[in-house]
Design an enzyme around this catalytic site. Sequence first.
Site, PDB file in Angstrom:
ATOM      1  N   ASN A  49     -34.996 -28.052  27.909  1.00  0.00           N
ATOM      2  CA  ASN A  49     -35.257 -27.465  26.597  1.00  0.00           C
ATOM      3  C   ASN A  49     -34.475 -26.173  26.361  1.00  0.00           C
ATOM      4  O   ASN A  49     -34.929 -25.270  25.683  1.00  0.00           O
ATOM      5  CB  ASN A  49     -36.764 -27.246  26.387  1.00  0.00           C
ATOM      6  CG  ASN A  49     -37.165 -26.955  24.940  1.00  0.00           C
ATOM      7  OD1 ASN A  49     -38.106 -26.202  24.697  1.00  0.00           O
ATOM      8  ND2 ASN A  49     -36.470 -27.521  23.976  1.00  0.00           N
ATOM      9  N   CYS A  53     -30.666 -26.645  26.215  1.00  0.00           N
ATOM     10  CA  CYS A  53     -29.344 -27.083  25.733  1.00  0.00           C
ATOM     11  C   CYS A  53     -29.458 -28.106  24.606  1.00  0.00           C
ATOM     12  O   CYS A  53     -29.341 -27.775  23.440  1.00  0.00           O
ATOM     13  CB  CYS A  53     -28.502 -27.659  26.875  1.00  0.00           C
ATOM     14  SG  CYS A  53     -28.035 -26.458  28.141  1.00  0.00           S
ATOM     15  N   ARG A  54     -29.721 -29.350  24.979  1.00  0.00           N
ATOM     16  CA  ARG A  54     -29.664 -30.431  24.001  1.00  0.00           C
ATOM     17  C   ARG A  54     -30.797 -30.417  22.978  1.00  0.00           C
ATOM     18  O   ARG A  54     -30.550 -30.500  21.769  1.00  0.00           O
ATOM     19  CB  ARG A  54     -29.625 -31.789  24.714  1.00  0.00           C
ATOM     20  CG  ARG A  54     -28.366 -31.987  25.532  1.00  0.00           C
ATOM     21  CD  ARG A  54     -28.462 -33.171  26.455  1.00  0.00           C
ATOM     22  NE  ARG A  54     -29.418 -32.921  27.546  1.00  0.00           N
ATOM     23  CZ  ARG A  54     -29.768 -33.839  28.446  1.00  0.00           C
ATOM     24  NH1 ARG A  54     -29.270 -35.055  28.386  1.00  0.00           N
ATOM     25  NH2 ARG A  54     -30.628 -33.526  29.411  1.00  0.00           N
ATOM     26  N   SER A  55     -32.039 -30.347  23.448  1.00  0.00           N
ATOM     27  CA  SER A  55     -33.149 -30.469  22.485  1.00  0.00           C
ATOM     28  C   SER A  55     -33.260 -29.298  21.508  1.00  0.00           C
ATOM     29  O   SER A  55     -33.568 -29.527  20.334  1.00  0.00           O
ATOM     30  CB  SER A  55     -34.482 -30.756  23.189  1.00  0.00           C
ATOM     31  OG  SER A  55     -34.791 -29.802  24.155  1.00  0.00           O
ATOM     32  N   CYS A 108     -35.437 -32.799  26.051  1.00  0.00           N
ATOM     33  CA  CYS A 108     -34.444 -32.979  27.113  1.00  0.00           C
ATOM     34  C   CYS A 108     -35.053 -32.437  28.411  1.00  0.00           C
ATOM     35  O   CYS A 108     -36.235 -32.109  28.453  1.00  0.00           O
ATOM     36  CB  CYS A 108     -33.102 -32.320  26.776  1.00  0.00           C
ATOM     37  SG  CYS A 108     -33.139 -30.520  26.679  1.00  0.00           S
ATOM     38  N   ASP A 119     -26.010 -34.080  29.167  1.00  0.00           N
ATOM     39  CA  ASP A 119     -26.356 -32.682  29.385  1.00  0.00           C
ATOM     40  C   ASP A 119     -25.075 -31.854  29.527  1.00  0.00           C
ATOM     41  O   ASP A 119     -24.279 -32.099  30.428  1.00  0.00           O
ATOM     42  CB  ASP A 119     -27.203 -32.560  30.654  1.00  0.00           C
ATOM     43  CG  ASP A 119     -27.842 -31.190  30.801  1.00  0.00           C
ATOM     44  OD1 ASP A 119     -27.417 -30.242  30.109  1.00  0.00           O
ATOM     45  OD2 ASP A 119     -28.780 -31.071  31.618  1.00  0.00           O
TER      46      ASP A 119
END
Length: 158
Positions: A16, A18-20, A13, A130
């Site tokens: 690196n 939050c999402r990934s 993301c 995000d």
Amino acid sequence: MAAPNGRSVLFVCLGNICRSPIAEAVFRKIATDGGVVDKWVIDSGATSDWNTGSSPDARGLACLRKHGIETDHRARQVTKDDFMTFDHILCMDESNLRDLNKKASSVKNCKAKIELLGSYDPEKQLIIQDPYYGSDKDFETVYEQCVRCCKAFLEQYS
């Protein structure tokens, strides 16, 4: 980089944090529960260098903990080597996809298949938004999307 006779996946993301890292932790848990974690190299990274060395967002960590998942990941930026060593690079949105394809075009021996993680979602939610400027509910939505996508991805490649 690859596990012996195994596969490798890098979740990506923007930052690196939050999402990934949620996707990485979710995939690791699903692979562990399925008894195949030792067949995979699993990591996550960022298209930017903004958060290098940082822990994941506290709201993301809290969301994972709520589901019995821990992670000690530290943010890192995607490198040229990643395109040559990972089988799959799965990202969260169109902006990530553009950035990754641009970087990949300068790598001679790019072997990674670069895709949106959401392309594996049985509910067809292609983009994983995000949650950084959102609420705990937004992190929960990311978690749920990651669970659906990671399960489907793992079923396809196990």
